[in-house]
Write an enzyme that holds these catalytic residues in place. Structure first.
Site, PDB file in Angstrom:
ATOM      1  N   LYS A   1       0.820  -1.226   0.000  1.00 49.14           N
ATOM      2  CA  LYS A   1       0.000   0.000   0.000  1.00 49.14           C
ATOM      3  C   LYS A   1       0.849   1.269   0.000  1.00 49.14           C
ATOM      4  CE  LYS A   1      -2.491  -1.172   3.724  1.00 49.14           C
ATOM      5  NZ  LYS A   1      -3.520  -1.008   4.773  1.00 49.14           N
TER       6      LYS A   1
ATOM      7  N   LYS B   1       2.753   2.311   2.381  1.00 53.09           N
ATOM      8  CA  LYS B   1       2.620   2.976   3.683  1.00 53.09           C
ATOM      9  C   LYS B   1       3.826   2.615   4.543  1.00 53.09           C
ATOM     10  CE  LYS B   1      -1.664   4.003   5.388  1.00 53.09           C
ATOM     11  NZ  LYS B   1      -2.899   3.838   6.140  1.00 53.09           N
TER      12      LYS B   1
HETATM   13  N1  CTP Z   1      -9.843   6.869  11.040  1.00 55.82           N
HETATM   14  C1  CTP Z   1     -10.819   7.736  11.591  1.00 55.82           C
HETATM   15  N2  CTP Z   1     -10.453   9.004  11.947  1.00 55.82           N
HETATM   16  C2  CTP Z   1      -9.175   9.439  11.806  1.00 55.82           C
HETATM   17  C3  CTP Z   1      -8.186   8.565  11.277  1.00 55.82           C
HETATM   18  C4  CTP Z   1      -8.554   7.274  10.913  1.00 55.82           C
HETATM   19  O1  CTP Z   1     -11.984   7.367  11.729  1.00 55.82           O
HETATM   20  N3  CTP Z   1      -8.877  10.682  12.141  1.00 55.82           N
HETATM   21  C5  CTP Z   1     -10.236   5.529  10.631  1.00 55.82           C
HETATM   22  C6  CTP Z   1      -9.985   5.290   9.144  1.00 55.82           C
HETATM   23  O2  CTP Z   1     -11.036   5.843   8.377  1.00 55.82           O
HETATM   24  C7  CTP Z   1      -9.926   3.773   9.086  1.00 55.82           C
HETATM   25  C8  CTP Z   1      -9.335   3.398  10.469  1.00 55.82           C
HETATM   26  O3  CTP Z   1      -9.440   4.565  11.281  1.00 55.82           O
HETATM   27  O4  CTP Z   1     -11.233   3.228   8.974  1.00 55.82           O
HETATM   28  C9  CTP Z   1      -7.890   2.971  10.374  1.00 55.82           C
HETATM   29  O5  CTP Z   1      -7.234   3.967   9.645  1.00 55.82           O
HETATM   30  P1  CTP Z   1      -5.689   4.084   9.368  1.00 55.82           P
HETATM   31  O6  CTP Z   1      -5.462   4.182   7.919  1.00 55.82           O
HETATM   32  O7  CTP Z   1      -4.932   3.081  10.143  1.00 55.82           O
HETATM   33  O8  CTP Z   1      -5.433   5.512  10.091  1.00 55.82           O
HETATM   34  P2  CTP Z   1      -4.974   6.883   9.502  1.00 55.82           P
HETATM   35  O9  CTP Z   1      -4.713   7.781  10.674  1.00 55.82           O
HETATM   36  O10 CTP Z   1      -5.954   7.383   8.461  1.00 55.82           O
HETATM   37  O11 CTP Z   1      -3.584   6.471   8.841  1.00 55.82           O
HETATM   38  P3  CTP Z   1      -2.776   7.099   7.600  1.00 55.82           P
HETATM   39  O12 CTP Z   1      -2.632   8.555   7.847  1.00 55.82           O
HETATM   40  O13 CTP Z   1      -1.471   6.331   7.644  1.00 55.82           O
HETATM   41  O14 CTP Z   1      -3.604   6.778   6.369  1.00 55.82           O
END
Ligand code: CTP
Length: 152
Positions: free
Chosen positions: A44, A46
């Site tokens: 991905k 990431k």
């Molecule tokens: N999520 C959420 N609110 C946030 C961040 C994440 O509700 N502020 C939710 C995402 O929509 C997803 C879950 O948490 O369903 C896991 O998300 P993840 O991708 O691990 O977290 P992110 O903080 O969005 O990570 P990244 O910035 O690496 O994409």
């Protein structure tokens, strides 16, 4: 028994993650969470700070999480839904529409993300802080060198 299923990386576990898991769990009786492995995160693109072994332990320790499974690829979702008798598949709304094809197998919901926080944002902040810290150390070293020179 209503089972909910979700997936995520959960790097640098934060309040947005916690709130999402709590809201998902409140939709039913049992919450299953797929945590992305380090290999799958590479697919991905990431780059995580916290390794899989730690991320899975952290998510496992959340009171609202009943079961944690590894997420190793995009294609495992239908199999997981069937294996765990899932009624609701849920994700944050940054994924809106992306998993609608799962509606053939269970209900699909997208919950609003918590505003103003993400793992990406925290990773960026850490990077900036790290540069600031290096700069401060350099200034301190320069100061010490200039003091030492006075005694030469
Ligand atoms: N999520 C959420 N609110 C946030 C961040 C994440 O509700 N502020 C939710 C995402 O929509 C997803 C879950 O948490 O369903 C896991 O998300 P993840 O991708 O691990 O977290 P992110 O903080 O969005 O990570 P990244 O910035 O690496 O994409």
């Amino acid at each position: 028994m209503k089972t909910i299923l979700t997936y995520g990386t959960f790097d640098l576990f934060h309040i947005g993650h916690l709130r999402l898991l709590q809201r998902l769990r409140s939709l039913g009786d049992r919450l299953v969470v797929g945590v992305s492995t380090d290999d799958f995160n590479r697919v991905k693109n990431k780059n995580t700070v916290v390794p899989f072994a730690d991320r899975i332990k952290i998510v496992e320790s959340i009171r609202d999480v009943d079961l944690v499974i590894p997420e190793t690829c995009w294609e495992q979702k239908v199999k997981d839904i069937q294996e765990h008798s899932v009624s609701i598949f849920g994700m944050g709304n940054d994924w809106e529409g992306r998993f609608d094809y799962l509606k053939d197998y269970c209900e699909v919901v997208y919950l609003p993300r918590t505003e103003g926080i993400s793992s990406t944002h925290i990773r960026k902040t850490l990077k900036v802080l790290d540069q600031t810290h290096v700069g401060e150390l350099k200034q301190a070293l320069d100061l010490i060198s200039s003091i030492v020179e006075r005694f030469d």
